[in-house]
Design an enzyme around this catalytic site. Structure first.
Site, short mmCIF file in Angstrom:
data_model
loop_
_atom_site.label_atom_id
_atom_site.label_comp_id
_atom_site.label_asym_id
_atom_site.label_seq_id
_atom_site.Cartn_x
_atom_site.Cartn_y
_atom_site.Cartn_z
N ASP A 108 12.11 18.61 -45.80
CA ASP A 108 13.21 19.16 -44.99
C ASP A 108 14.50 18.62 -45.57
O ASP A 108 14.87 17.47 -45.32
CB ASP A 108 13.06 18.74 -43.53
CG ASP A 108 14.18 19.28 -42.67
OD1 ASP A 108 14.45 20.49 -42.73
OD2 ASP A 108 14.80 18.49 -41.93
N GLU A 117 12.22 23.78 -47.45
CA GLU A 117 12.90 24.77 -46.62
C GLU A 117 13.81 25.64 -47.46
O GLU A 117 14.62 25.15 -48.25
CB GLU A 117 13.72 24.10 -45.52
CG GLU A 117 14.42 25.09 -44.60
CD GLU A 117 15.28 24.42 -43.55
OE1 GLU A 117 16.51 24.33 -43.75
OE2 GLU A 117 14.72 23.96 -42.54
N ASP A 149 14.00 15.39 -38.33
CA ASP A 149 13.82 15.74 -39.74
C ASP A 149 12.39 15.48 -40.19
O ASP A 149 11.85 16.20 -41.03
CB ASP A 149 14.79 14.93 -40.60
CG ASP A 149 16.21 14.96 -40.06
OD1 ASP A 149 16.98 15.84 -40.48
OD2 ASP A 149 16.52 14.12 -39.20
#
Length: 210
Positions: free
Chosen positions: A7, A68, A141
């Protein structure tokens, strides 16, 4: 299959490693957050994050890295730094000669919660349940990184690693097949939706225009 989810974030970069032992069977291996201070120079912050990602790869030897997919949004400064970290993660995967997969935020939310507009609390809750954890991963996160890894496990399924990963990062000719042998109904539905959105130019719900 062992998956490293990343992430990307300049202040906090979430890293989550899971093992996939079946079409819907996933288990936690490790989770961490690499932090960098805003008082540091940008290139040194990126170097610190790169070191953390490479250390996680060296420690757990994943089969694929899932990052991501970055979309444009109103906060240009934020999106630039996020994209820089995503690039660092992609480079780390390349240097380790690992397949790379990119998953959009709405795709991840839909995969783990069933709602492409779910908030962070809902994602964290479902990650905790899916991985059967005693407590929720913190900060968010960390949970987001695990959610990315879970999404890739459920999306890629029994597909061979190189082709499954290539199907995740762009190009109408590289879209995921929705009829591969051994895919679950959910995996076929996700693959079909991804193909349709790419081929019709549908935008991610997080994308904003000025």
């Amino acid at each position: 299959m062992r998956i490293l989810g990343v992430d990307p974030g300049l202040t906090r970069c979430g890293l989550g490693v899971i093992d996939q032992n079946g079409p819907r069977a996933v288990s936690l291996v490790d989770v961490a957050v690499v932090r960098s201070s805003s008082t540091e120079e940008p290139h040194r912050r990126l170097a610190l994050i790169a070191d953390g990602i490479e250390a996680m790869i060296a420690k757990h030897r994943p089969d694929v890295v899932a990052v991501e997919r970055v979309f444009a949004e109103a906060n240009v400064r934020s999106i630039i730094s996020t994209a820089q970290v995503a690039g660092v993660a992609m480079l780390a995967a390349a240097r380790a000669d690992l397949p790379l997969a990119l998953h959009s935020p709405s795709e991840v939310k839909a995969a783990v919660t069933g709602d492409g507009r779910a908030d962070k609390a809902a994602v964290t809750l479902m990650v905790t349940r899916i991985l059967r954890l005693d407590k929720a991963p913190r900060p968010a996160d960390a949970a987001d990184a695990l959610a990315l890894a879970i999404t890739h496990a459920w999306r890629a399924g029994p597909l061979s690693l190189p082709s499954a990963a290539r199907a995740q990062h762009g190009g109408a000719g590289m879209l995921p097949a929705d009829n591969a042998p051994g895919m679950t109904a959910a995996q076929r539905a996700w693959a079909k939706a991804e193909r349709e959105s790419k081929m019709t130019g549908a935008a991610d719900p997080r994308r904003r225009t000025s």
